[in-house]
Write a protein that holds these residues in place. Structure first.
Motif, PDB file in Angstrom:
ATOM      1  N   ASN A  85       0.948  -1.168  -0.015  1.00 49.26           N
ATOM      2  CA  ASN A  85      -0.058   0.039   0.065  1.00 49.26           C
ATOM      3  C   ASN A  85       0.791   1.188  -0.255  1.00 49.26           C
ATOM      4  N   PRO A  86       0.753   2.305  -0.989  1.00 44.21           N
ATOM      5  CA  PRO A  86       1.596   3.317  -1.039  1.00 44.21           C
ATOM      6  C   PRO A  86       0.997   4.403   0.006  1.00 44.21           C
ATOM      7  N   ASN A  87      -0.119   4.124   0.121  1.00 42.03           N
ATOM      8  CA  ASN A  87      -0.616   5.308   1.485  1.00 42.03           C
ATOM      9  C   ASN A  87       0.073   4.695   2.813  1.00 42.03           C
ATOM     10  N   PRO A  88       0.478   6.073   3.349  1.00 48.55           N
ATOM     11  CA  PRO A  88       1.250   5.900   4.602  1.00 48.55           C
ATOM     12  C   PRO A  88       0.310   5.593   5.732  1.00 48.55           C
ATOM     13  N   ASP A  89       0.860   5.167   6.670  1.00 45.10           N
ATOM     14  CA  ASP A  89       0.117   4.943   8.005  1.00 45.10           C
ATOM     15  C   ASP A  89      -0.182   6.099   8.694  1.00 45.10           C
ATOM     16  N   PHE A  90       0.845   7.280   8.499  1.00 46.06           N
ATOM     17  CA  PHE A  90       0.830   8.602   9.240  1.00 46.06           C
ATOM     18  C   PHE A  90       1.580   9.307   8.511  1.00 46.06           C
ATOM     19  N   THR A  91       1.715  10.475   8.580  1.00 47.65           N
ATOM     20  CA  THR A  91       2.657  11.741   8.187  1.00 47.65           C
ATOM     21  C   THR A  91       2.758  12.756   9.515  1.00 47.65           C
ATOM     22  N   TYR A  92       3.984  13.333   9.750  1.00 45.46           N
ATOM     23  CA  TYR A  92       4.044  14.322  10.832  1.00 45.46           C
ATOM     24  C   TYR A  92       4.953  15.297  10.530  1.00 45.46           C
ATOM     25  N   GLY A  93       4.894  16.251  11.067  1.00 48.78           N
ATOM     26  CA  GLY A  93       5.770  17.498  10.875  1.00 48.78           C
ATOM     27  C   GLY A  93       6.091  18.353  12.091  1.00 48.78           C
ATOM     28  N   LEU A  94       7.115  18.882  12.362  1.00 52.60           N
ATOM     29  CA  LEU A  94       7.393  19.830  13.610  1.00 52.60           C
ATOM     30  C   LEU A  94       8.227  21.066  13.040  1.00 52.60           C
ATOM     31  N   GLN A  95       7.646  22.035  13.498  1.00 49.52           N
ATOM     32  CA  GLN A  95       8.231  23.616  13.231  1.00 49.52           C
ATOM     33  C   GLN A  95       8.747  24.147  14.278  1.00 49.52           C
ATOM     34  N   LEU A  96       9.751  24.302  14.722  1.00 48.08           N
ATOM     35  CA  LEU A  96      10.338  25.318  15.734  1.00 48.08           C
ATOM     36  C   LEU A  96      10.985  26.414  15.265  1.00 48.08           C
ATOM     37  N   ASN A  97      10.538  27.551  16.059  1.00 47.10           N
ATOM     38  CA  ASN A  97      10.980  28.747  15.660  1.00 47.10           C
ATOM     39  C   ASN A  97      11.810  29.257  17.279  1.00 47.10           C
ATOM     40  N   ALA A  98      12.800  29.879  17.004  1.00 48.62           N
ATOM     41  CA  ALA A  98      13.466  30.355  18.418  1.00 48.62           C
ATOM     42  C   ALA A  98      13.895  31.408  18.013  1.00 48.62           C
ATOM     43  N   ARG A  99      13.957  32.452  19.213  1.00 52.71           N
ATOM     44  CA  ARG A  99      14.624  33.894  19.012  1.00 52.71           C
ATOM     45  C   ARG A  99      15.257  34.274  20.366  1.00 52.71           C
ATOM     46  N   TYR A 100      16.253  34.937  20.113  1.00 51.82           N
ATOM     47  CA  TYR A 100      17.219  35.309  21.219  1.00 51.82           C
ATOM     48  C   TYR A 100      17.886  36.566  20.747  1.00 51.82           C
ATOM     49  N   GLY A 101      17.577  37.653  21.472  1.00 51.19           N
ATOM     50  CA  GLY A 101      18.117  39.185  21.255  1.00 51.19           C
ATOM     51  C   GLY A 101      17.795  39.415  19.448  1.00 51.19           C
ATOM     52  N   GLY A 102      18.825  39.601  18.722  1.00 47.33           N
ATOM     53  CA  GLY A 102      18.650  39.848  17.249  1.00 47.33           C
ATOM     54  C   GLY A 102      18.618  38.590  16.411  1.00 47.33           C
ATOM     55  N   PHE A 103      18.805  37.280  16.980  1.00 46.02           N
ATOM     56  CA  PHE A 103      19.010  36.175  16.370  1.00 46.02           C
ATOM     57  C   PHE A 103      17.509  35.479  16.328  1.00 46.02           C
ATOM     58  N   ASP A 104      17.232  34.704  15.193  1.00 44.66           N
ATOM     59  CA  ASP A 104      16.204  34.062  15.108  1.00 44.66           C
ATOM     60  C   ASP A 104      16.640  32.673  14.335  1.00 44.66           C
ATOM     61  N   LEU A 105      15.913  31.467  14.856  1.00 49.44           N
ATOM     62  CA  LEU A 105      16.318  30.303  14.018  1.00 49.44           C
ATOM     63  C   LEU A 105      14.859  29.649  13.980  1.00 49.44           C
ATOM     64  N   GLY A 106      14.779  29.122  12.744  1.00 49.90           N
ATOM     65  CA  GLY A 106      13.516  28.203  12.269  1.00 49.90           C
ATOM     66  C   GLY A 106      13.881  26.991  11.858  1.00 49.90           C
ATOM     67  N   MET A 107      13.181  26.009  12.216  1.00 51.00           N
ATOM     68  CA  MET A 107      13.540  24.520  11.619  1.00 51.00           C
ATOM     69  C   MET A 107      12.221  23.983  11.196  1.00 51.00           C
TER      70      MET A 107
END
Length: 305
Positions: free
Chosen positions: A136-158
């Motif tokens: 079966n090419p249909n998956p059992d499940f899919t998932y995602g995780l978005q993380l956004n971090a900020r410190y002072g003038g810095f920002d990080l997104g994954m």
């Protein structure tokens, strides 16, 4: 323009139906470390699972096959089964000897080192009635995780993304794992790990210039692999310059950033890329040599005047 009396093509309309049942979930958390922390972290988790079932195709039609190839159709869309399910012969192993061939169900082209197919209907003869649903090419499940971090003038997104429990037909192996499938690049499995009388535990059939039902001329689950994967789709690191600095040159805001995509993928799939998009919803999970997802590295500058 059609001439007088020319018949027009009939309009397209739905004659079948299917049912999807499942769950879509999204959880978002703001400021995971608390409002008093100088380091700010936000997270969003998504999860999707569904079960697909074809409930009707058309009057007096129970199924239709799709995804044709040089050796036949790979997908069967049938009432009571998921859309685009793989259909063909199950490989029970490789014939190990002439005696093994004699004691097994009658099979065209059978010989030591070649595919031995399962006798599904139990009549001691391998034919079309022994084909069955393979995966079966249909998956059992899919998932995602978005993380956004900020410190002072810095920002990080994954952004991380994963797919679990789907099957993939790696048709590229038809070209690389069998000598008579055109002359070109061949796999290391064919060259070094194929069946021989002294290497009977091999999964890759014997290296020979023969093409028949028991070698490379039938759709079977030898090509089927686990298509699950986990991938870092995107990561962005930015720095926003201090306002008092950029205002001196008549700039309201300036941000420098570095972006990378598809940095890593964790998978057991042996093809170039497990993230396969089918040509249509009736032939999902078929890898005929897709162009792989590539890594990209970008540097940019955003300026607001």
């Amino acid at each position: 323009t059609a001439g007088a009396g020319a018949a027009s093509n009939p309009a397209f309309f739905n004659v079948g139906s299917m049912k999807n049942t499942g769950i879509d979930l999204m959880i978002t958390q703001r400021n995971l470390l608390g409002s008093k922390s100088k380091f700010n972290l936000d997270g969003t988790f998504t999860f999707t699972t569904y079960r697909n079932e074809i409930t009707k195709i058309a009057d007096n039609i129970d199924f239709f096959d799709s995804r044709g190839s040089r050796i036949g159709n790979w997908s069967r869309n049938q009432v009571g089964n998921p859309i685009s399910a793989f259909f063909g012969y199950k490989v029970a192993g490789l014939f190990q000897s002439a005696d093994d061939v004699t004691k097994s169900a009658v099979q065209d082209g059978a010989a030591p080192g070649r595919f031995k197919y399962m006798d599904i209907d139990g009549n001691d003869t391998i034919n079309d009635r022994d084909r069955t649903f393979l995966g079966n090419p249909n998956p059992d499940f899919t998932y995602g995780l978005q993380l956004n971090a900020r410190y002072g003038g810095f920002d990080l997104g994954m952004f991380f993304y994963g797919v679990q429990g789907n099957d993939v037909m790696n048709y590229v192996r038809w070209w690389t794992d069998f000598f008579p499938s055109f002359q070109g690049n061949k796999s290391k499995d064919l060259l070094y790990n194929s069946w021989t009388p002294t290497n009977t535990s091999a999964r890759t059939p014997i290296n020979e210039n023969v093409s028949n039902f028991s070698t490379n001329n039938a759709v079977n689950d030898y090509y089927m692999e686990n298509g699950s994967f986990f991938r870092l789709k995107n990561v962005t690191l930015g720095y926003t310059l201090p306002t008092n600095l950029v205002n001196r040159v008549k700039i309201d805001k300036a941000r420098i950033y570095f972006q990378a995509t598809n940095l890593f993928t964790i998978t057991k799939y042996t093809g170039l890329d497990p993230e396969i998009i089918g040509a249509s919803d009736r032939e999902l999970g078929f890898d005929e040599g897709i162009f792989p997802t590539v890594k990209q590295f970008l540097v940019g500058l955003n300026i607001n005047f």
